[in-house]
Design a protein around this motif. Structure first.
Motif, PDB file in Angstrom:
ATOM      1  N   VAL A  41      22.456  37.505  36.875  1.00  0.00           N
ATOM      2  CA  VAL A  41      23.755  37.521  36.203  1.00  0.00           C
ATOM      3  C   VAL A  41      23.636  37.591  34.773  1.00  0.00           C
ATOM      4  N   VAL A  42      24.721  37.980  34.208  1.00  0.00           N
ATOM      5  CA  VAL A  42      24.919  38.039  32.750  1.00  0.00           C
ATOM      6  C   VAL A  42      26.087  37.253  32.209  1.00  0.00           C
ATOM      7  N   ARG A  43      25.902  36.189  31.393  1.00  0.00           N
ATOM      8  CA  ARG A  43      27.102  35.481  30.715  1.00  0.00           C
ATOM      9  C   ARG A  43      27.833  36.410  29.538  1.00  0.00           C
ATOM     10  N   GLU A  44      28.850  36.502  29.762  1.00  0.00           N
ATOM     11  CA  GLU A  44      29.382  37.319  28.595  1.00  0.00           C
ATOM     12  C   GLU A  44      29.877  36.309  27.332  1.00  0.00           C
ATOM     13  N   ALA A  45      30.503  36.781  26.308  1.00  0.00           N
ATOM     14  CA  ALA A  45      30.523  35.959  25.042  1.00  0.00           C
ATOM     15  C   ALA A  45      31.860  35.062  25.469  1.00  0.00           C
ATOM     16  N   ASP A  46      32.754  35.382  26.400  1.00  0.00           N
ATOM     17  CA  ASP A  46      34.065  34.635  26.664  1.00  0.00           C
ATOM     18  C   ASP A  46      33.602  33.631  27.906  1.00  0.00           C
ATOM     19  N   GLN A  47      32.386  33.668  28.158  1.00  0.00           N
ATOM     20  CA  GLN A  47      31.972  32.640  29.342  1.00  0.00           C
ATOM     21  C   GLN A  47      32.256  32.735  30.713  1.00  0.00           C
ATOM     22  N   THR A  48      32.564  34.181  30.785  1.00  0.00           N
ATOM     23  CA  THR A  48      32.956  34.721  31.987  1.00  0.00           C
ATOM     24  C   THR A  48      31.472  35.287  32.616  1.00  0.00           C
ATOM     25  N   TYR A  49      31.278  35.533  33.826  1.00  0.00           N
ATOM     26  CA  TYR A  49      29.864  35.803  34.505  1.00  0.00           C
ATOM     27  C   TYR A  49      30.270  37.367  35.240  1.00  0.00           C
ATOM     28  N   ARG A  50      28.988  37.991  35.175  1.00  0.00           N
ATOM     29  CA  ARG A  50      29.007  39.108  36.343  1.00  0.00           C
ATOM     30  C   ARG A  50      27.767  39.205  36.942  1.00  0.00           C
ATOM     31  N   ILE A  51      27.692  39.484  38.161  1.00  0.00           N
ATOM     32  CA  ILE A  51      26.294  39.652  38.798  1.00  0.00           C
ATOM     33  C   ILE A  51      25.786  41.202  38.557  1.00  0.00           C
ATOM     34  N   VAL A  52      24.563  41.297  38.237  1.00  0.00           N
ATOM     35  CA  VAL A  52      23.750  42.469  38.172  1.00  0.00           C
ATOM     36  C   VAL A  52      22.941  42.800  38.923  1.00  0.00           C
ATOM     37  N   ASP A  53      22.316  41.678  39.779  1.00  0.00           N
ATOM     38  CA  ASP A  53      21.159  42.319  40.781  1.00  0.00           C
ATOM     39  C   ASP A  53      21.069  40.784  41.721  1.00  0.00           C
ATOM     40  N   ARG A  54      20.310  40.974  42.653  1.00  0.00           N
ATOM     41  CA  ARG A  54      19.954  39.700  43.397  1.00  0.00           C
ATOM     42  C   ARG A  54      18.388  39.663  43.326  1.00  0.00           C
ATOM     43  N   PRO A  96      20.410  33.887  26.130  1.00  0.00           N
ATOM     44  CA  PRO A  96      21.461  34.068  25.438  1.00  0.00           C
ATOM     45  C   PRO A  96      22.510  34.902  26.119  1.00  0.00           C
ATOM     46  N   ASP A  97      23.867  34.614  25.674  1.00  0.00           N
ATOM     47  CA  ASP A  97      24.861  35.626  25.985  1.00  0.00           C
ATOM     48  C   ASP A  97      24.298  37.115  26.222  1.00  0.00           C
ATOM     49  N   GLY A  98      24.789  37.900  27.240  1.00  0.00           N
ATOM     50  CA  GLY A  98      24.498  39.265  27.183  1.00  0.00           C
ATOM     51  C   GLY A  98      23.076  39.518  27.742  1.00  0.00           C
ATOM     52  N   GLU A  99      22.226  38.518  27.870  1.00  0.00           N
ATOM     53  CA  GLU A  99      21.056  38.872  28.523  1.00  0.00           C
ATOM     54  C   GLU A  99      20.960  38.409  30.264  1.00  0.00           C
ATOM     55  N   PRO A 100      20.599  39.411  30.835  1.00  0.00           N
ATOM     56  CA  PRO A 100      20.393  39.105  32.365  1.00  0.00           C
ATOM     57  C   PRO A 100      19.432  38.120  32.783  1.00  0.00           C
ATOM     58  N   GLY A 101      19.678  37.111  33.487  1.00  0.00           N
ATOM     59  CA  GLY A 101      18.671  36.095  34.058  1.00  0.00           C
ATOM     60  C   GLY A 101      19.375  35.398  35.408  1.00  0.00           C
ATOM     61  N   GLU A 102      18.488  34.516  36.108  1.00  0.00           N
ATOM     62  CA  GLU A 102      18.811  33.916  37.262  1.00  0.00           C
ATOM     63  C   GLU A 102      19.780  32.820  36.715  1.00  0.00           C
ATOM     64  N   LEU A 103      20.869  32.597  37.853  1.00  0.00           N
ATOM     65  CA  LEU A 103      21.778  31.943  37.751  1.00  0.00           C
ATOM     66  C   LEU A 103      21.601  30.306  38.349  1.00  0.00           C
ATOM     67  N   TRP A 104      21.463  29.413  37.340  1.00  0.00           N
ATOM     68  CA  TRP A 104      21.029  28.012  38.091  1.00  0.00           C
ATOM     69  C   TRP A 104      22.762  27.409  38.145  1.00  0.00           C
ATOM     70  N   VAL A 105      22.817  26.512  39.078  1.00  0.00           N
ATOM     71  CA  VAL A 105      24.128  25.717  39.304  1.00  0.00           C
ATOM     72  C   VAL A 105      23.924  24.290  39.497  1.00  0.00           C
ATOM     73  N   ARG A 106      24.599  23.417  38.961  1.00  0.00           N
ATOM     74  CA  ARG A 106      24.525  22.070  39.095  1.00  0.00           C
ATOM     75  C   ARG A 106      26.310  21.453  39.002  1.00  0.00           C
ATOM     76  N   GLY A 107      26.279  20.767  40.146  1.00  0.00           N
ATOM     77  CA  GLY A 107      27.596  20.193  40.269  1.00  0.00           C
ATOM     78  C   GLY A 107      27.780  19.273  41.484  1.00  0.00           C
ATOM     79  N   PRO A 108      29.050  18.574  41.766  1.00  0.00           N
ATOM     80  CA  PRO A 108      28.981  17.835  42.927  1.00  0.00           C
ATOM     81  C   PRO A 108      29.056  18.627  44.201  1.00  0.00           C
ATOM     82  N   GLN A 109      29.451  20.116  44.266  1.00  0.00           N
ATOM     83  CA  GLN A 109      29.461  20.836  45.323  1.00  0.00           C
ATOM     84  C   GLN A 109      28.067  21.181  45.884  1.00  0.00           C
ATOM     85  N   VAL A 110      27.125  20.891  44.955  1.00  0.00           N
ATOM     86  CA  VAL A 110      25.612  21.423  45.397  1.00  0.00           C
ATOM     87  C   VAL A 110      25.074  20.635  46.323  1.00  0.00           C
ATOM     88  N   MET A 111      24.567  21.173  47.429  1.00  0.00           N
ATOM     89  CA  MET A 111      23.990  20.722  48.885  1.00  0.00           C
ATOM     90  C   MET A 111      23.185  19.411  48.368  1.00  0.00           C
TER      91      MET A 111
END
Length: 550
Positions: free
Chosen positions: A430-443, A389-404
């Motif tokens: 990362v953490v996803r905020e309630a407004d759907q913005t993201y911030r990186i918290v660790d690698r 859920p929002d506010g919980e840190p976890g690994e960011l997964w990405v899917r889209g036409p730009q993905v290798m």
């Protein structure tokens, strides 16, 4: 792929050459690129890339062959890159600062058949090319794209300083200027690439083994161009708007921005070959009404701390985009104070062409990487792949036409990174905020990010472990005011004779400067878990312990 993205690709581009042809036809007399006082207009870019493509095909290279391009930010770079893509070749972006072993790995792994290299660093390539598949080497000098008198002056000055151009020799070599001359007399050789065809092999540090190459298709790059333009809107600029380009074009952030995003809008890319020459950098910006600026945190701190940048005209500067490394509050505040322009942080990876997210313009927040680009899906997951859920840190997964498409010659690494349904595991927490913005918290990965470049601990450890005086070693990143992170090496010596100077001397033979350890700690042993894995987090906790500093 392009058919699925009409909003991002209204012109229906299928390839990078499609973008080039559209831009050169539309903006012919305008300046496309400039560097070291020389200018390259869109019409000239069309002609010279066509000539270069024709030469490559005449020289025996075929569509799908790989060509390594090892150039700094000179006008030769876009000519070589875009010309090679017109010929249907696959571009292998290559760092001019590579040591022999680093370059040899990239040439061998990619299977490159040709190399374009600056004369200043050609001696390094000369030492490794015979052991690779490279059949043709195209050598260029710094002033090759300047008018005759200026070209002669620049090249003469460089040659007089012997250390700048050590001797080199290749079995089959040709000058860049001769290649263009031959190409001008050869039949046109444009290849009709599709969106599925491979355009670029973008090498990036991995957590295991040497650097691996992200396979980027023409469709990946064209899609990301559209995503960035959609996100930035009118702030990309009007035809003629000047974007300052100090970040190297062989880095995917700068590569896509200048060769696609700005080019397609008729903008003028002012390339800076050596941003560490701060006086020369400032001189290049005098009397320049810059519209946009590509930045990284380390460079912001360098520029804002140099007197020459305080007298420049920033009145037309509308946008500054930073990526590649975390933006600090200190750097953002100093840039705003100097230029009056807010820094907008974005996030991306070599594996995503590179853009994934960006701050909403006018709503920038330091520490936030913004919102997802159009047509980009993001998930935040736990170690089992379950959504958080929002506010919980976890690994960011990405899917889209730009993905290798995957990693070159690395099926197992591809399977670890890409799920069967095309989700890319970023390795960033990362953490996803309630407004759907993201911030990186660790690698999640152990990569060290130095001035925007990924450094794999494993690569450095392999190099240092070759020393007989080293029993074992481990690398972690540590905060660094100028570069974001610095490489910190922990060494268990085999005997008492080993010194930090010995390690540095060995490192310089095999590693690019930014990979060389900045801090060296000698320890009796390395902390490990129950199965013998080195606990890097414990090493990070020990960084306050006094040790030998490089």
């Amino acid at each position: 792929m392009t058919d699925l993205l009409p909003d991002l690709n209204p012109h229906g581009f299928r390839s990078v050459p499609d973008v080039l042809k559209h831009a050169t036809a539309r903006f012919g007399p305008r300046i496309a690129f400039s560097a070291l006082g020389a200018e390259l207009r869109f019409a000239e870019l069309e002609q010279k890339t066509a000539d270069f493509a024709a030469y490559l095909r005449q020289a025996g290279l075929a569509p799908g062959d790989r060509i390594a391009i090892q150039l700094p930010n000179l006008l030769q770079s876009p000519v070589a890159v875009l010309g090679a893509l017109r010929a249907g070749l696959i571009v292998v972006n290559t760092n001019p600062l590579y040591t022999g072993p680093e370059l040899e790995h990239q040439l061998r792994d990619s299977g490159a058949k040709a190399l374009v290299v600056l004369a200043n660093v050609a001696h390094v390539a000369a030492g490794v090319v015979p052991g690779t598949d490279v059949e043709l080497v195209i050598v260029t000098e710094a002033g090759d794209m300047h008018p005759p008198l200026r070209r002669t002056l620049i090249n003469t000055v460089v040659k007089r300083v012997k250390k700048l151009v050590p001797p080199y020799r290749f079995a089959r070599q040709v000058s860049f200027r001769e290649a263009l001359r031959r190409g001008a007399r050869a039949p046109r050789a444009d290849h009709d690439s599709t969106s599925e065809d491979i355009a670029v092999l973008q090498y990036t540090a991995g957590t295991t083994g040497p650097a691996k190459a992200a396979i980027l298709s023409h469709g990946n790059l064209v899609a990301n161009m559209g995503q960035v333009q959609t996100h930035l809107g009118g702030t990309v600029g009007e035809p003629g708007s000047i974007w300052v380009g100090p970040l190297p074009l062989y880095h995917i952030f700068s590569f896509t921005a200048h060769n696609l995003v700005f080019l397609s809008k008729g903008c003028h890319s002012l390339l800076i070959p050596n941003p560490r020459d701060l006086d020369g950098f400032a001189k290049a910006l005098r009397d320049t009404r810059m519209h946009g600026f590509l930045q990284i945190n380390a460079l912001i701190l360098m520029l804002t701390g140099h007197e020459a940048f305080r007298g420049l005209d920033y009145s037309e500067l509308k946008i500054t985009v930073a990526a590649g490394a975390a933006l600090t509050e200190d750097a953002a505040a100093k840039w705003k104070a100097l230029t009056g322009c807010v820094v907008s942080e974005s996030y991306g990876m070599s594996e995503t062409s590179p853009g994934v997210t960006g701050n909403i313009l006018g709503q920038e927040r330091v520490g936030s990487i913004g919102v997802a680009f159009a047509e980009t899906e993001l998930r935040v997951v736990d170690d089992t792949g379950a959504d958080l859920p929002d506010g919980e840190p976890g690994e960011l997964w990405v899917r889209g036409p730009q993905v290798m498409q995957g990693y070159w010659n690395a099926r197992e690494e591809t399977e670890r990174t890409l799920t069967p349904d095309r989700w890319l595991k970023s390795g960033d927490v990362v953490v996803r905020e309630a407004d759907q913005t993201y911030r990186i918290v660790d690698r999640k990965k152990d990569l060290v990010v130095v001035s925007g470049f990924n450094v794999a601990p494993n690569e450095i450890e392999n190099v240092i472990s070759q020393m007989p005086e080293v029993a074992e070693c481990a690398v972690v990143g540590m905060p660094h005011k100028k570069t974001g992170e610095a490489v910190c090496l922990f060494v268990v010596p085999e005997g008492a004779a080993l010194t930090a100077k010995d390690i540095l001397a060995h490192s310089r033979r095999f590693l690019t400067n930014y990979k060389i350890p900045k801090h060296i700690h000698f320890v009796p042993d390395l902390p490990r878990n129950s199965v013998g894995k080195v606990l890097r987090r414990e090493l990070r906790r020990q960084l306050e312990t006094p040790g030998s500093e490089a």
